[in-house]
Design an enzyme around this catalytic site. Structure first.
Site, PDB file in Angstrom:
ATOM      1  N   HIS A 181       0.791  -1.392  -0.130  1.00  0.00           N
ATOM      2  CA  HIS A 181       0.024  -0.115  -0.098  1.00  0.00           C
ATOM      3  C   HIS A 181       0.899   1.257   0.053  1.00  0.00           C
ATOM      4  O   HIS A 181       0.359   2.364  -0.265  1.00  0.00           O
ATOM      5  CB  HIS A 181      -1.022   0.003   1.233  1.00  0.00           C
ATOM      6  CG  HIS A 181      -2.277  -1.006   0.647  1.00  0.00           C
ATOM      7  ND1 HIS A 181      -2.261  -2.083   1.181  1.00  0.00           N
ATOM      8  CD2 HIS A 181      -3.049  -0.995  -0.015  1.00  0.00           C
ATOM      9  CE1 HIS A 181      -3.257  -2.895   0.427  1.00  0.00           C
ATOM     10  NE2 HIS A 181      -3.818  -1.952  -0.299  1.00  0.00           N
ATOM     11  N   GLU A 225     -10.900 -11.184  -6.044  1.00  0.00           N
ATOM     12  CA  GLU A 225      -9.451 -11.002  -5.823  1.00  0.00           C
ATOM     13  C   GLU A 225      -8.981 -12.340  -5.244  1.00  0.00           C
ATOM     14  O   GLU A 225      -7.793 -12.551  -4.927  1.00  0.00           O
ATOM     15  CB  GLU A 225      -9.291  -9.834  -5.071  1.00  0.00           C
ATOM     16  CG  GLU A 225      -9.983  -9.548  -3.981  1.00  0.00           C
ATOM     17  CD  GLU A 225      -9.690  -7.912  -3.325  1.00  0.00           C
ATOM     18  OE1 GLU A 225      -8.626  -7.392  -3.684  1.00  0.00           O
ATOM     19  OE2 GLU A 225     -10.561  -7.711  -2.565  1.00  0.00           O
ATOM     20  N   ASP A 228      -4.366  -8.634  -5.404  1.00  0.00           N
ATOM     21  CA  ASP A 228      -4.460  -9.771  -4.399  1.00  0.00           C
ATOM     22  C   ASP A 228      -4.842 -11.097  -5.283  1.00  0.00           C
ATOM     23  O   ASP A 228      -4.327 -12.067  -5.019  1.00  0.00           O
ATOM     24  CB  ASP A 228      -5.951  -9.466  -3.762  1.00  0.00           C
ATOM     25  CG  ASP A 228      -5.506  -8.570  -2.400  1.00  0.00           C
ATOM     26  OD1 ASP A 228      -4.206  -9.092  -1.885  1.00  0.00           O
ATOM     27  OD2 ASP A 228      -6.218  -7.801  -1.854  1.00  0.00           O
TER      28      ASP A 228
HETATM   29  C1  PEP Z   1      -6.331  -5.509  -5.500  1.00  0.00           C
HETATM   30  O1  PEP Z   1      -6.183  -6.488  -4.719  1.00  0.00           O
HETATM   31  O2  PEP Z   1      -6.108  -5.539  -6.687  1.00  0.00           O
HETATM   32  C2  PEP Z   1      -6.921  -4.385  -4.945  1.00  0.00           C
HETATM   33  C3  PEP Z   1      -7.476  -3.134  -6.085  1.00  0.00           C
HETATM   34  O3  PEP Z   1      -7.264  -3.872  -3.946  1.00  0.00           O
HETATM   35  P1  PEP Z   1      -6.009  -3.588  -2.731  1.00  0.00           P
HETATM   36  O4  PEP Z   1      -4.888  -3.281  -3.315  1.00  0.00           O
HETATM   37  O5  PEP Z   1      -6.539  -2.502  -1.830  1.00  0.00           O
HETATM   38  O6  PEP Z   1      -5.797  -4.839  -1.864  1.00  0.00           O
HETATM   39 MG    MG Z   2      -7.319  -6.063  -2.769  1.00  0.00          MG
END
Ligand code: PEP
Ligand code: MG
Length: 753
Positions: free
Chosen positions: A360, A601, A625
Site C-alpha cells: 500500500h 480477488e 490480490d
Molecule cells: C487489489 O487487490 O487489486 C485491489 C485493488 O485492492 P487492494 O490493493 O486495496 O488490496
Molecule cells: Mg485487494
C-alpha cells in the site's frame, strides 16, 4: 551454539561499519570454534578478486592488501562451488595458492564456506588449524550457519560503510536496488522518518547548536524521571520486585554514566536522539555479554529506559524538524500518515525499506504521483538523513550522494518526463478510444480526499476505486457516521455525475488501523476485508449508512465489496446493504438504489463467477490480490517479488474466465488492481474485453495513449500470440517490443512493470 550465534549476529548488527563488523566476526568465530585462524575475504568486482578484509590468526598487516584473483586459490574454489570446502591439508591441494605475506604456510587444515546473499557470493569465511585434520561435521555446520546468517548483516554493513565512506569524499555515490514502487524519477534530500520510541530506527543527524541540544536532552531526562516517579506512585499495588525495577531506572538516570555519556556524544556533534541510541546500545552490549543470566536480563531494562527517554525527547522537542524543499521521505516502513504529514509541495519522492510494488505504500505513492522505490532490503535507513538522493521509480533503484554524471543524467530524465507529461496532458479531454472505435472508460483509484484535485484534472471518467481504509487510517478512532458521510459526500460531489465506486472497509493484510490492531501469523490469509466487517456489523452498518446517505441527491454511488471468497459472504454482505438501505428509506432519506459490485480477488470466485454475476450489478477485479493468491506469492515480501507478476499466463487465463463469465450474465467487468495502470498490460486487458480500467492518476494518461494507438483488433491478435507463451517474462518482453514498435517506447522504460 545457538546463543553464541545469536550473540555474534547481534554484535555485528550494531557495528558501525563493515570493517568493525568483520573484525567482530573473525574474532568471535575463532573463539567459538577454538581454531587457530579465522579470516573473511570479500569479493571486489572492480579488482576481480577476493580481498582479505579481516583476520584473527594470519598476519594482520596483510588485511586489505592480500587478494586472490577470481579463479585463484582455495577461496575462489569455495566461491565457485558455492559450498563448503573442507581439507585436512590445504598445502597439498592443487588449488592452494601460496602468498607469503599472510604467514599461512604453517596452517594445514582448511574449512571455507561461502557468504551468499540473494544468490550472489559476497565472500568467503575461512577457518584454519595448524594440525592436519579434517573439520568435524558439526564444525562445518556451524560455520555454514554463520556464513548464511551473516550474509545479510555483511551486505548491510557493506552499504552502510559505503555511505559513511561518502563523507570522506570517495566520489561515486552508492547505488541500492529495490523494487519499482511508483513510476517517475526525483532528486532531493532524504528525510528519515521512524516510528515513535524505536531506538534502533533513530537516524543519524548532526546539530550545530550543541548547548541547546544538551538542554533538550536534559529536559527530556527530567521529564522521564518525573514520568517514572508518577508511574511508581500511581501503581501503588506494585510488587516489591517491580518497585525495585523503577528504583533501578531512577538510579540509572541519576548516575552520571548514561547522562554524561549522552552529553559527551552531543558535544561531539550528534543530535540527542542519536547520542542516546549509541549510549544505550553500548550499555545493552555490556549487560548482554555478562554470563550471569540475571545481569544479562538487565539489558532489557536499559533498553526500556532508553525507549522512555526517547519518548520524552520526542515530546520535549518543540519545533518539528524542517522538511527540505525537495523531501525524499525515507523509512523502514512508510505509512499513510507519514506521507500525509509532509507538506505536498515539498514531497518529491519516497523510499521504503519494506514493501513491494503492490503494497500500500507503493499504491499511495502512485495515487499521489510521487516517484517511489520500495523493498530496498539493505537500506541503511539511519545513515541517510540529509543525504542527496535520487529515486528511480522505474527501475527501483536509488542513488545516495550521486556523482555529477548520474545527477545530470537524472536531471535530463526528469525534464523529459515533464515534457512527456505535458504531451500527455493534451489527451486529457479526448476519450480513451482505440483507433477502431472501442471505448474503455478510464477511472482513477484514490483514497485520499487531498488528492481529488489531480484526479479531477486527469480527465478520468469517474472514480473506479475509492479505498475507504485510508481515511480510517489517518484517525485515532473509528470515524463516526457523520464524519464518514462528509468525506464520502465530498468525493461524490467532486465527481458527480460521473460514477464513484466506494469500496467498503478493507483492513487486515498489510492495512491495519492503529486503534484496531490485527496481529496474525498469516495476515493475508486471515481476518481481512469483508471477513472483518461481517464479524463487526456495527462498524459495517455505520459505513454503509454513511455511504448511502452521502449519495442522497448525487446518485452516482457504486458500492464495492472487497475480499469476497464465498457466495455465503456475498449474500451476507448484500443483506446488510439491503438493511442499511431500507433503514434509511424508513428514516425518510431520499435515495436511489446504488449499483453493487463484488471484487474478484480470491481465486475461488473465478470458479463461481456465474453465481457472483447473478447477484451483483458489476464485478471489479483486484489483480493485486488475485495475483498474490493465484501464484502463492506474498505481495509484500521482497524475497519473492521477482515471482510476482500479473502478466503470468495463469493470471491472464483467470481474467479470461472472469470476463467471459460475467459477460454471460450481462455484467460489466472492471479491473482496478495496479495491472490496469500498466501500459503493457492494458493491451491484454483491452483484448480480453474488460469494460473499464481503474488506476492511479499518474498512470491514466499513459494508458490512454496506448489505447488511442492500438486497435482492439490488433490487441486481439497479440493476445492470441500471448496465450501461446508460458512465461510472464516472455509475455512482458513481447508486449514491450510491440509498444516500442508502435512508437510508444517512452512509456516503457527498462526495468518498469
Ligand atoms: C487489489 O487487490 O487489486 C485491489 C485493488 O485492492 P487492494 O490493493 O486495496 O488490496
Ligand atoms: Mg485487494
Amino acid at each position: 551454539m545457538l546463543t553464541v550465534l545469536r550473540k555474534i549476529i547481534q554484535e555485528v548488527n550494531l557495528a558501525h561499519d563493515l570493517e568493525q563488523a568483520l573484525a567482530i566476526i573473525v574474532t568471535r568465530v575463532k573463539d567459538a570454534m577454538g581454531v587457530d585462524v579465522c579470516s573473511a575475504y570479500l569479493a571486489n568486482d572492480t579488482q576481480q578478486a577476493y580481498v582479505l578484509m579481516a583476520t584473527d590468526g594470519l598476519n594482520p598487516s596483510a588485511v586489505g592488501k592480500v587478494s586472490l584473483k577470481f579463479g585463484q586459490g582455495l577461496v575462489s574454489l569455495v566461491a565457485e562451488r558455492a559450498e563448503a570446502v573442507n581439507l585436512d591439508n590445504a598445502l597439498v591441494h592443487p588449488r592452494f595458492h601460496f602468498i607469503a605475506e599472510t604467514g599461512e604456510q604453517e596452517f594445514h587444515s582448511f574449512l571455507g564456506v561461502p557468504i551468499i546473499h540473494h544468490r550472489k557470493v559476497l565472500g568467503v569465511l575461512v577457518v584454519q588449524h595448524i594440525e592436519v585434520r579434517r573439520f568435524e561435521e558439526d564444525e562445518t555446520a556451524f560455520l555454514m550457519t554463520m556464513g548464511s546468517q551473516l550474509a545479510g548483516a555483511i551486505a548491510h554493513a557493506e552499504v552502510s560503510g559505503g555511505i559513511v565512506g561518502l563523507n570522506r569524499g570517495t566520489g561515486q555515490g552508492v547505488i541500492l536496488d529495490g523494487l519499482p514502487g511508483s513510476p517517475g524519477a526525483a532528486l532531493g534530500t532524504a528525510l528519515v522518518v521512524y516510528p515513535q520510541a524505536d531506538l534502533d530506527a533513530v537516524p543519524e543527524r548532526t546539530v550545530t547548536d550543541v548547548e541547546e541540544e544538551v538542554q533538550v536532552f536534559l529536559d527530556a531526562v527530567s521529564l522521564a524521571r518525573s514520568d517514572i516517579r508518577a508511574l511508581q506512585e500511581r501503581l501503588t499495588s506494585l510488587s516489591e520486585e517491580n518497585r525495585a525495577l523503577f528504583d533501578a531506572y531512577l538510579q540509572l538516570l541519576s548516575s552520571a554514566s548514561i547522562v554524561d555519556q549522552v552529553v559527551t556524544r552531543i558535544r561531539g556533534g550528534s543530535w540527542a536522539s542519536g547520542a542516546l541510541r549509541d549510549t544505550i546500545n553500548e550499555h545493552i552490549k555490556v549487560f548482554e555479554s555478562m554470563d550471569d543470566p540475571y545481569l544479562a536480563a538487565r539489558a532489557e531494562d536499559v533498553r526500556d529506559l532508553g525507549r522512555r527517554i526517547l519518548m520524552c525527547l520526542q515530546k520535549t522537542r518543540v519545533a518539528p524538524l524542517p522538511y527540505p524543499d525537495k523531501t525524499i521521505l525515507v523509512g523502514e516502513e512508510i505509512t499513510a500518515s507519514m506521507l500525509a504529514e509532509v507538506p505536498p509541495e515539498k514531497l518529491v519522492g519516497v523510499i521504503s525499506a519494506r514493501g513491494t510494488t503492490s503494497s500500500h505504500v507503493a499504491i499511495l505513492a502512485r495515487a499521489m504521483a510521487i516517484p517511489g522505490v520500495v523493498g530496498v532490503k539493505d537500506l541503511p535507513v539511519t545513515r541517510l538523513d540529509g543525504r542527496e538522493v535520487i529515486v528511480d521509480g522505474y527501475s527501483g533503484r536509488i542513488y545516495v550522494s550521486p556523482s555529477e554524471n548520474v545527477r545530470n543524467e537524472y536531471k535530463r530524465l526528469v525534464r523529459e518526463e515533464q515534457t512527456l507529461s505535458a504531451d500527455l496532458a493534451e489527451l486529457r479531454d479526448l476519450p480513451a478510444e482505440t483507433p477502431d472505435g472501442w471505448r474503455i472508460p478510464l477511472y482513477v483509484n484514490t483514497g485520499l480526499v487531498s488528492d481529488l484535485t489531480p484526479s479531477q484534472q486527469s480527465g478520468a471518467e469517474g472514480i473506479g476505486l475509492y479505498r475507504t481504509e485510508f481515511p480510517f487510517m489517518l484517525r485515532d478512532r473509528f470515524p463516526s457516521e457523520d464524519e464518514q458521510c462528509r468525506v464520502y459526500r465530498q468525493v461524490m460531489q467532486a465527481f458527480a455525475p460521473r460514477p464513484v465506486v466506494l469500496r467498503t472497509l478493507d483492513i487486515g493484510g498489510d492495512k491495519s488501523l492503529p486503534y484496531f490492531p490485527i496481529q496474525e501469523e498469516n495476515p493475508f490469509l486471515g481476518w481481512r476485508g469483508i471477513r472483518v466487517t461481517l464479524d463487526h456489523p456495527e462498524i459495517f452498518m455505520v459505513q454503509l449508512r454513511a455511504m448511502l446517505r452521502a449519495s442522497s441527491g448525487q446518485n452516482n454511488l457504486r458500492l464495492l465489496l472487497p475480499m469476497i471468497s464465498s457466495i455465503g459472504e456475498l449474500d451476507a454482505a448484500l443483506a446488510l446493504v439491503e438493511r442499511a438501505y431500507s433503514e434509511l428509506l424508513e428514516e425518510g432519506v431520499a435515495l436511489t438504489r446504488p449499483q453493487i459490485g463484488s471484487m474478484i480477488e480470491v481465486p475461488s470466485l473465478i470458479y463461481q463467477i456465474d453465481s457472483v454475476a447473478k447477484r451483483v450489478d458489476f464485478v471489479s477485479v483486484g489483480t493485486n490480490d488475485l495475483t498474490q493468491y493465484l501464484l502463492a506469492v506474498d505481495r509484500n515480501n521482497s524475497n519473492v517479488a521477482s515471482l510476482y507478476d500479473s502478466l503470468s499466463p495463469a493470471v491472464i487465463r483467470a481474467l479470461q474466465l472472469i470476463v467471459d463469465g460475467a459477460h454471460r450474465h450481462g455484467r460489466p467487468v472492471s479491473v482496478c488492481g495496479e495491472m490496469a495502470g500498466s501500459p503493457v498490460a492494458a493491451v491484454v486487458l483491452l483484448a480480453l474485453g474488460v469494460d473499464s480500467l481503474s488506476m492511479s492518476v499518474s498512470s491514466l494518461p499513459r494508458v490512454k495513449w496506448v489505447l488511442r494507438n492500438i486497435s482492439r483488433q490488433k490487441a486481439i491478435a497479440l493476445l492470441e500470440e500471448v496465450m501461446k507463451m508460458e512465461d510472464a517474462v516472455q509475455i512482458r518482453e513481447y508486449l514491450r517490443d510491440v509498444l516500442v514498435t508502435a512508437g510508444l517506447g517512452s512509456l516503457v522504460r527498462a526495468g518498469s512493470k
